[in-house]
Design a protein around this motif. Structure first.
Motif, PDB file in Angstrom:
ATOM      1  N   ARG A  24      -4.348  30.556 -14.385  1.00 25.07           N
ATOM      2  CA  ARG A  24      -5.662  30.045 -13.987  1.00 25.07           C
ATOM      3  C   ARG A  24      -5.855  28.634 -14.496  1.00 25.07           C
ATOM      4  O   ARG A  24      -5.498  28.304 -15.606  1.00 25.07           O
ATOM      5  CB  ARG A  24      -6.746  30.951 -14.552  1.00 25.07           C
ATOM      6  CG  ARG A  24      -6.805  32.257 -13.803  1.00 25.07           C
ATOM      7  CD  ARG A  24      -7.884  33.120 -14.358  1.00 25.07           C
ATOM      8  NE  ARG A  24      -9.192  32.479 -14.186  1.00 25.07           N
ATOM      9  CZ  ARG A  24     -10.332  33.130 -14.360  1.00 25.07           C
ATOM     10  NH1 ARG A  24     -10.314  34.392 -14.709  1.00 25.07           N
ATOM     11  NH2 ARG A  24     -11.477  32.524 -14.197  1.00 25.07           N
ATOM     12  N   ARG A  25      -6.403  27.778 -13.621  1.00 23.47           N
ATOM     13  CA  ARG A  25      -6.731  26.429 -14.065  1.00 23.47           C
ATOM     14  C   ARG A  25      -8.128  26.452 -14.639  1.00 23.47           C
ATOM     15  O   ARG A  25      -8.967  27.214 -14.184  1.00 23.47           O
ATOM     16  CB  ARG A  25      -6.841  25.489 -12.865  1.00 23.47           C
ATOM     17  CG  ARG A  25      -5.601  25.121 -12.210  1.00 23.47           C
ATOM     18  CD  ARG A  25      -6.032  24.331 -10.974  1.00 23.47           C
ATOM     19  NE  ARG A  25      -4.923  24.225 -10.042  1.00 23.47           N
ATOM     20  CZ  ARG A  25      -4.169  23.149  -9.936  1.00 23.47           C
ATOM     21  NH1 ARG A  25      -4.391  22.096 -10.677  1.00 23.47           N
ATOM     22  NH2 ARG A  25      -3.188  23.109  -9.067  1.00 23.47           N
ATOM     23  N   GLU A  26      -8.361  25.541 -15.529  1.00 22.24           N
ATOM     24  CA  GLU A  26      -9.720  25.379 -16.002  1.00 22.24           C
ATOM     25  C   GLU A  26     -10.463  24.561 -14.951  1.00 22.24           C
ATOM     26  O   GLU A  26      -9.978  23.515 -14.516  1.00 22.24           O
ATOM     27  CB  GLU A  26      -9.683  24.628 -17.324  1.00 22.24           C
ATOM     28  CG  GLU A  26     -10.961  24.775 -18.102  1.00 22.24           C
ATOM     29  CD  GLU A  26     -10.938  23.928 -19.353  1.00 22.24           C
ATOM     30  OE1 GLU A  26     -12.007  23.534 -19.803  1.00 22.24           O
ATOM     31  OE2 GLU A  26      -9.821  23.654 -19.851  1.00 22.24           O
ATOM     32  N   LEU A  27     -11.619  25.037 -14.529  1.00 20.07           N
ATOM     33  CA  LEU A  27     -12.379  24.302 -13.520  1.00 20.07           C
ATOM     34  C   LEU A  27     -13.152  23.180 -14.197  1.00 20.07           C
ATOM     35  O   LEU A  27     -14.061  23.414 -14.967  1.00 20.07           O
ATOM     36  CB  LEU A  27     -13.364  25.232 -12.815  1.00 20.07           C
ATOM     37  CG  LEU A  27     -12.790  26.081 -11.710  1.00 20.07           C
ATOM     38  CD1 LEU A  27     -13.901  26.808 -10.993  1.00 20.07           C
ATOM     39  CD2 LEU A  27     -12.016  25.231 -10.727  1.00 20.07           C
ATOM     40  N   THR A  28     -12.746  21.964 -13.881  1.00 24.19           N
ATOM     41  CA  THR A  28     -13.362  20.853 -14.590  1.00 24.19           C
ATOM     42  C   THR A  28     -14.279  20.021 -13.709  1.00 24.19           C
ATOM     43  O   THR A  28     -15.313  19.562 -14.139  1.00 24.19           O
ATOM     44  CB  THR A  28     -12.276  19.931 -15.171  1.00 24.19           C
ATOM     45  OG1 THR A  28     -11.303  19.709 -14.148  1.00 24.19           O
ATOM     46  CG2 THR A  28     -11.620  20.571 -16.376  1.00 24.19           C
ATOM     47  N   GLY A  29     -13.883  19.823 -12.435  1.00 26.31           N
ATOM     48  CA  GLY A  29     -14.674  18.945 -11.583  1.00 26.31           C
ATOM     49  C   GLY A  29     -14.525  17.497 -12.019  1.00 26.31           C
ATOM     50  O   GLY A  29     -13.726  17.189 -12.902  1.00 26.31           O
ATOM     51  N   ILE A  30     -15.279  16.620 -11.404  1.00 28.07           N
ATOM     52  CA  ILE A  30     -15.196  15.207 -11.749  1.00 28.07           C
ATOM     53  C   ILE A  30     -16.573  14.754 -12.193  1.00 28.07           C
ATOM     54  O   ILE A  30     -17.536  14.889 -11.436  1.00 28.07           O
ATOM     55  CB  ILE A  30     -14.745  14.366 -10.540  1.00 28.07           C
ATOM     56  CG1 ILE A  30     -13.472  14.955  -9.943  1.00 28.07           C
ATOM     57  CG2 ILE A  30     -14.531  12.912 -10.931  1.00 28.07           C
ATOM     58  CD1 ILE A  30     -13.098  14.363  -8.600  1.00 28.07           C
ATOM     59  N   PRO A  31     -16.688  14.223 -13.398  1.00 22.24           N
ATOM     60  CA  PRO A  31     -18.004  13.761 -13.840  1.00 22.24           C
ATOM     61  C   PRO A  31     -18.445  12.527 -13.045  1.00 22.24           C
ATOM     62  O   PRO A  31     -17.606  11.826 -12.465  1.00 22.24           O
ATOM     63  CB  PRO A  31     -17.774  13.389 -15.307  1.00 22.24           C
ATOM     64  CG  PRO A  31     -16.305  13.132 -15.423  1.00 22.24           C
ATOM     65  CD  PRO A  31     -15.640  13.981 -14.379  1.00 22.24           C
ATOM     66  N   GLY A  32     -19.721  12.269 -13.015  1.00 23.89           N
ATOM     67  CA  GLY A  32     -20.223  11.071 -12.336  1.00 23.89           C
ATOM     68  C   GLY A  32     -20.276  11.273 -10.835  1.00 23.89           C
ATOM     69  O   GLY A  32     -20.046  12.359 -10.324  1.00 23.89           O
ATOM     70  N   SER A  33     -20.610  10.190 -10.113  1.00 22.33           N
ATOM     71  CA  SER A  33     -20.693  10.321  -8.656  1.00 22.33           C
ATOM     72  C   SER A  33     -19.924   9.200  -7.970  1.00 22.33           C
ATOM     73  O   SER A  33     -19.612   8.179  -8.592  1.00 22.33           O
ATOM     74  CB  SER A  33     -22.153  10.349  -8.217  1.00 22.33           C
ATOM     75  OG  SER A  33     -22.895   9.416  -8.965  1.00 22.33           O
ATOM     76  N   PRO A  34     -19.628   9.393  -6.669  1.00 27.05           N
ATOM     77  CA  PRO A  34     -18.850   8.406  -5.923  1.00 27.05           C
ATOM     78  C   PRO A  34     -19.541   7.045  -5.911  1.00 27.05           C
ATOM     79  O   PRO A  34     -20.760   6.968  -6.056  1.00 27.05           O
ATOM     80  CB  PRO A  34     -18.795   8.977  -4.513  1.00 27.05           C
ATOM     81  CG  PRO A  34     -19.113  10.422  -4.644  1.00 27.05           C
ATOM     82  CD  PRO A  34     -20.005  10.542  -5.835  1.00 27.05           C
ATOM     83  N   PRO A  35     -18.763   5.979  -5.744  1.00 25.38           N
ATOM     84  CA  PRO A  35     -19.343   4.636  -5.819  1.00 25.38           C
ATOM     85  C   PRO A  35     -20.236   4.316  -4.629  1.00 25.38           C
ATOM     86  O   PRO A  35     -20.096   4.883  -3.555  1.00 25.38           O
ATOM     87  CB  PRO A  35     -18.110   3.732  -5.804  1.00 25.38           C
ATOM     88  CG  PRO A  35     -17.062   4.520  -5.103  1.00 25.38           C
ATOM     89  CD  PRO A  35     -17.335   5.954  -5.444  1.00 25.38           C
ATOM     90  N   ASP A  36     -21.144   3.394  -4.871  1.00 22.33           N
ATOM     91  CA  ASP A  36     -22.018   2.891  -3.823  1.00 22.33           C
ATOM     92  C   ASP A  36     -21.292   1.716  -3.177  1.00 22.33           C
ATOM     93  O   ASP A  36     -20.808   0.809  -3.860  1.00 22.33           O
ATOM     94  CB  ASP A  36     -23.312   2.423  -4.516  1.00 22.33           C
ATOM     95  CG  ASP A  36     -24.283   1.804  -3.540  1.00 22.33           C
ATOM     96  OD1 ASP A  36     -23.956   1.704  -2.339  1.00 22.33           O
ATOM     97  OD2 ASP A  36     -25.376   1.413  -3.988  1.00 22.33           O
ATOM     98  N   LEU A  37     -21.213   1.728  -1.834  1.00 21.61           N
ATOM     99  CA  LEU A  37     -20.461   0.674  -1.148  1.00 21.61           C
ATOM    100  C   LEU A  37     -21.057  -0.711  -1.403  1.00 21.61           C
ATOM    101  O   LEU A  37     -20.368  -1.712  -1.325  1.00 21.61           O
ATOM    102  CB  LEU A  37     -20.438   0.935   0.361  1.00 21.61           C
ATOM    103  CG  LEU A  37     -19.725   2.205   0.823  1.00 21.61           C
ATOM    104  CD1 LEU A  37     -19.747   2.284   2.333  1.00 21.61           C
ATOM    105  CD2 LEU A  37     -18.303   2.248   0.309  1.00 21.61           C
ATOM    106  N   LYS A  38     -22.339  -0.750  -1.690  1.00 21.11           N
ATOM    107  CA  LYS A  38     -22.993  -2.048  -1.911  1.00 21.11           C
ATOM    108  C   LYS A  38     -22.628  -2.640  -3.264  1.00 21.11           C
ATOM    109  O   LYS A  38     -22.764  -3.839  -3.476  1.00 21.11           O
ATOM    110  CB  LYS A  38     -24.521  -1.894  -1.826  1.00 21.11           C
ATOM    111  CG  LYS A  38     -24.996  -1.721  -0.401  1.00 21.11           C
ATOM    112  CD  LYS A  38     -26.350  -2.426  -0.196  1.00 21.11           C
ATOM    113  CE  LYS A  38     -26.695  -2.570   1.260  1.00 21.11           C
ATOM    114  NZ  LYS A  38     -27.096  -1.290   1.884  1.00 21.11           N
ATOM    115  N   GLY A  39     -22.203  -1.785  -4.191  1.00 21.32           N
ATOM    116  CA  GLY A  39     -21.835  -2.315  -5.501  1.00 21.32           C
ATOM    117  C   GLY A  39     -20.579  -1.641  -6.004  1.00 21.32           C
ATOM    118  O   GLY A  39     -20.624  -0.888  -6.965  1.00 21.32           O
TER     119      GLY A  39
END
Ligand code: ATP
Ligand code: SF4
Ligand code: MG
Length: 338
Positions: free
Chosen positions: A269-284
């Motif tokens: 079993r893998r540890e479910l970690t996910g990715i912290p933070g959110s995807p970048p804003d195209l404007k910045g």
């Protein structure tokens, strides 16, 4: 295998001038005959923009600002889809490359029987075909996607979401295109149904011999069903590899993060970690590697210099690319970025 579609350095912007944001950045990707290529990435990474761009179906204010999309028909010479006239495009779409949109199951015409919607596609593209043959082909296509003859005369609202989605696949396949692009509405269909539909599409591919680009958030589906996987982040492809290779041995920390967001298919079993933070804003967009603010492995060069795809060696010679400073094969972007 031979290439059927070669995307080269494709750029797509939304808006013009100062207002423009770049949603697809320098994407190069090759689809080979008979293969299933999976495209994954979080919401907003540019997957649909890429699909609409390469079929020239971008809604305004989307504009293609650079690159080539070379299509290799089964017979005849290769051509750049971006250079096609309106007439050329009408022939290309459906007949050569068909796309099943995100939310397509709601785009059937509510006032026409499903059989009529299929025969209309044939009437538009193969005017010499007799009405009788059109009906026969529509019936055959619906049967292939698991809809029995007694449902031919149903109206869309009389069918379930999954059945409507299958009708759309039948419609996409009716002119026997070489390439089918499926932009899967993860939100609209449950996972079980997605899996069924993808499984069915792949079975049909084995019989009819087309190639597939399958777009989804759900990397576990792709690991199971595709030959190759490309991962998008902030409009760029950041890694591409054989599905099994990507699953066992991903090179980009973002791919590892996406893989860490679903349970292991088998084995430990893998540890479910996910990715912290959110995807970048195209404007910045962040400087350097656009993933650096979220990357657990970020180090010196990451915030300053953009890594572009390099080609690490693979034991079997298959295509593998990665854009990350952890890998010596990655190169730095030389041109100024907008
Ligand atoms: P999802 O998984 O949610 O379908 P996606 O990977 O398909 O996401 P796109 O829909 O291609 O992502 O969007 C890529 C980026 O382009 C996003 O940042 C989005 O906000 C932006 N974008 C999409 N359509 C437009 C538009 N009409 N005008 C301006 N920006 C847009
Ligand atoms: Fe992380 Fe740096 Fe690689 Fe980007 S280049 S993915 S920030 S290690
Ligand atoms: Mg999308």
């Amino acid at each position: 295998a031979e290439p059927v579609l070669e995307i080269k350095n494709l750029n797509v912007d939304y808006g013009l001038g100062d207002q423009a944001v770049r949603a697809v950045r320098d994407v190069s990707l090759t689809l080979h005959r008979g293969e299933v290529l999976g495209l994954a990435g979080e919401s907003g990474s540019g997957k649909s923009t890429l699909a609409y761009g390469l079929t020239r179906l971008l809604p305004p204010p989307g504009v293609i600002t650079g690159g080539e999309v070379i299509y290799h028909p089964e017979k005849g010479d290769a051509y750049d889809v971006l250079g096609l006239s309106d007439k050329g495009l009408r022939d290309f779409r459906w007949a050569e490359t068909a796309i099943v949109f995100q939310g397509a199951m709601n785009s059937l015409n509510p006032v026409h029987k499903i059989s009529t919607q299929l025969t209309d596609v044939l009437a538009a593209h193969e005017p010499k075909m007799s009405a009788h043959s059109r009906t026969a082909r529509a019936r055959e296509m619906l049967k292939l996607v698991g809809i029995s003859a007694d449902r031919m005369d149903a109206y869309p609202h009389q069918l379930s979401g999954g059945m409507r989605q299958r009708v759309m696949i039948g419609m996409a396949l009716i002119l026997q295109p070489q390439v089918v692009i499926m932009d899967e509405p993860t939100t609209a269909l449950d996972v079980v149904m997605q899996r069924q539909i993808l499984g069915q599409l792949i079975e049909l591919r084995e019989r009819l011999g087309f190639s597939v680009i399958f777009i989804t958030h759900d990397l576990s589906l792709l690991v199971e069903f595709s030959n190759r996987i490309a991962i998008m982040y902030g409009g760029r492809i950041v890694e591409e590899a054989q599905a099994a290779t990507l699953y066992k041995d991903s090179l980009h920390p973002y791919s590892a993060g996406l893989l860490g967001s679903f349970p292991a298919l088998r084995g430990p079993r893998r540890e479910l970690t996910g990715i912290p933070g959110s995807p970048p804003d195209l404007k910045g967009m962040p400087s350097g590697c656009s993933f650096h603010p979220r990357c657990p492995k970020a180090f010196d060069p990451c915030a300053d210099t953009i890594p572009i795809l390099g080609h690490p060696e693979t034991p079997d010679g298959s295509v593998r690319t990665v854009a990350c400073w952890l890998h010596p094969a990655s190169a730095s972007l030389k041109e100024p970025v907008s």
